[in-house]
Design an enzyme around this catalytic site. Structure first.
Site, mmCIF file in Angstrom:
data_model
loop_
_atom_site.group_PDB
_atom_site.id
_atom_site.type_symbol
_atom_site.label_atom_id
_atom_site.label_comp_id
_atom_site.label_asym_id
_atom_site.label_seq_id
_atom_site.Cartn_x
_atom_site.Cartn_y
_atom_site.Cartn_z
ATOM 1 C CB ALA A 157 43.475 29.954 35.278
ATOM 2 C CG ASP B 256 51.982 37.794 40.181
ATOM 3 O OD1 ASP B 256 52.883 38.561 39.790
ATOM 4 O OD2 ASP B 256 51.152 37.262 39.423
ATOM 5 C CE LYS C 189 48.630 39.911 38.732
ATOM 6 N NZ LYS C 189 48.612 39.896 37.318
ATOM 7 N N GLY D 165 44.389 35.654 35.460
ATOM 8 C CA GLY D 165 45.340 36.759 35.299
ATOM 9 C C GLY D 165 45.206 37.794 36.400
ATOM 10 C CB ALA E 58 47.962 37.367 41.043
ATOM 11 N N GLY E 59 45.009 35.218 41.706
ATOM 12 C CA GLY E 59 44.220 34.719 42.843
ATOM 13 C C GLY E 59 44.972 33.679 43.659
ATOM 14 N N GLY E 60 45.648 32.765 42.992
ATOM 15 C CA GLY E 60 46.414 31.747 43.721
ATOM 16 C C GLY E 60 47.518 32.393 44.547
ATOM 17 C CB SER E 61 49.910 35.122 43.790
ATOM 18 O OG SER E 61 50.415 34.493 42.648
ATOM 19 C CB ALA E 62 45.539 36.753 46.411
HETATM 20 P P1 ATP Z 1 48.755 34.608 37.616
HETATM 21 O O1 ATP Z 1 48.247 35.913 37.071
HETATM 22 O O2 ATP Z 1 49.638 34.753 38.830
HETATM 23 O O3 ATP Z 1 49.255 33.638 36.622
HETATM 24 P P2 ATP Z 1 46.147 33.579 37.626
HETATM 25 O O4 ATP Z 1 45.165 34.491 38.288
HETATM 26 O O5 ATP Z 1 46.179 33.564 36.134
HETATM 27 O O6 ATP Z 1 47.530 33.920 38.257
HETATM 28 P P3 ATP Z 1 45.581 31.500 39.495
HETATM 29 O O7 ATP Z 1 44.135 31.684 39.819
HETATM 30 O O8 ATP Z 1 46.564 31.974 40.486
HETATM 31 O O9 ATP Z 1 45.901 32.122 38.072
HETATM 32 O O10 ATP Z 1 45.780 29.944 39.163
HETATM 33 C C1 ATP Z 1 46.742 29.448 38.306
HETATM 34 C C2 ATP Z 1 46.743 27.903 38.418
HETATM 35 O O11 ATP Z 1 47.137 27.542 39.744
HETATM 36 C C3 ATP Z 1 45.348 27.321 38.192
HETATM 37 O O12 ATP Z 1 45.379 26.599 36.995
HETATM 38 C C4 ATP Z 1 45.095 26.425 39.391
HETATM 39 O O13 ATP Z 1 44.792 25.109 39.014
HETATM 40 C C5 ATP Z 1 46.373 26.439 40.226
HETATM 41 N N1 ATP Z 1 46.115 26.710 41.688
HETATM 42 C C6 ATP Z 1 46.762 26.152 42.722
HETATM 43 N N2 ATP Z 1 46.303 26.630 43.893
HETATM 44 C C7 ATP Z 1 45.360 27.528 43.600
HETATM 45 C C8 ATP Z 1 44.528 28.387 44.398
HETATM 46 N N3 ATP Z 1 44.588 28.395 45.740
HETATM 47 N N4 ATP Z 1 43.671 29.193 43.762
HETATM 48 C C9 ATP Z 1 43.622 29.217 42.402
HETATM 49 N N5 ATP Z 1 44.365 28.427 41.617
HETATM 50 C C10 ATP Z 1 45.236 27.592 42.190
#
Ligand code: ATP
Length: 308
Positions: A107, A147, A17, A109, A111-115
């Site tokens: 990490a 997210d 996102k 930004g 929201a890959g983990g949320s996806a």
């Molecule tokens: P947001 O914008 O929601 O903060 P983001 O894109 O910045 O998300 P994510 O990729 O969601 O960050 O990851 C944030 C933290 O979550 C990472 O430091 C990672 O170690 C942890 N994490 C746990 N599970 C996952 C996953 N399936 N994919 C990615 N990161 C994960």
């Protein structure tokens, strides 16, 4: 991407996102920041495959450029937390093996983990025919992260509360984006803490600008570009000054507007059309950026792509 055999099970796609608007207020008494945001899903996505197993496990399959070391391989991975929470909701004792095919920077930004969490909820619901209601999926998603509900819904949507209250919006235009992931991630809590330091007078209540809401009714990306806004851009650029330079380089190369995605450090450029996005991409690659992607939005929320 390297070819990997697909494990049997249900595969669900979930999109990255971008926040077209991200207004952030002063922390609430529960510690969360109030948000007023407009989310949009991008064609950049991860796929999660769920298969029944004797124990919970998670495996990462990724292309070059994904920071594999930041991907938790155990119980602290959000996909395992999502699976356990859904199973507990149904008082179901089964476990699953979860395979994440990751293209969304970690990490970043985006929201890959949320996806991934949203995709896991849908994959297990279909694999085990749990028939979880949409309302329950959204509520379980909200417990996993702010997210996650939007990742389930997808498209373009208004987000309120701490981001988990999602109202779908009409956006029939195709928005062309150039996505520039950073070499290493930025911690979301660190960016929010820096926001608090830089903005001690942030308001208690935040609202999405009327200009952005009316720009969404306009198919011309130039109109939308002028209204994009992110309150976390200043703290993210203060922590990583090179992001400001990257934004200037992309805009010089012809992008309508460069923005920080969420808490960063991914930079996104909104472009007039596909041809312009391709030219901006080429220019940034020639300037030495190792990974530059072209993506469009909005796309649909979590959906099944394969039953095996
Ligand atoms: P947001 O914008 O929601 O903060 P983001 O894109 O910045 O998300 P994510 O990729 O969601 O960050 O990851 C944030 C933290 O979550 C990472 O430091 C990672 O170690 C942890 N994490 C746990 N599970 C996952 C996953 N399936 N994919 C990615 N990161 C994960």
């Amino acid at each position: 991407m390297t070819a990997h055999p697909r494990s049997p099970g249900v595969t669900v796609r979930a999109a990255a996102k971008v926040n077209l608007y991200l207004g952030v207020g002063r922390p609430r008494s529960d510690g969360y920041h109030p948000l007023a945001t407009v989310y949009q899903t991008l064609s950049l996505h991860d796929d999660v495959t769920a298969a029944t197993s004797g124990r919970w496990s998670v495996e990462l399959v990724s292309e070059d450029g994904i920071d594999r070391d930041s991907f938790p391989t155990g119980e602290d991975n959000i996909v395992v937390r999502a699976g356990r929470l859904l199973a507990a909701h149904h008082r179901d004792a089964r476990a699953a093996s979860l395979t994440v095919r990751k293209s969304i920077p970690i990490a970043g930004g985006l929201a890959g983990g949320s996806a991934d969490a949203a995709a896991t909820l849908v994959a297990l619901d279909r694999l085990w025919d749990l028939q979880t209601s949409d309302a329950d999926l959204l509520s379980i998603g909200g417990q996993l992260g702010s997210d996650v509900p939007f990742a389930l819904v997808g498209g373009t949507a208004l987000g309120g509360g701490r981001g988990e209250l999602v109202t779908p919006m009409l956006d029939q235009a195709t928005r062309w984006w150039v996505v520039v992931p950073a070499r290493s991630g930025l911690s979301t809590p660190v960016v929010y803490r820096h926001f608090d330091q830089l903005s001690p007078d942030a308001p208690e209540e935040v609202h999405v600008s009327e200009d952005l809401l009316s720009a969404l009714e306009h198919p011309d990306n130039r109109v939308l570009a002028a209204t994009l806004h992110n309150d976390l851009a200043a703290p993210a650029i203060d922590l990583r000054p090179e992001l400001g330079e990257l934004i200037e380089a992309g805009e010089r190369a012809g992008a309508l507007r460069g923005i920080i995605s969420g808490s960063g450090p991914t930079v996104l450029f909104l472009c007039a059309d596909r041809g312009s996005a391709d030219r901006v991409r080429t220019s940034l690659v020639e300037a030495g950026q190792p990974r530059v992607l072209v993506a469009l939005g909005p796309v649909s929320g979590t959906h099944v792509v394969e039953y095996a």
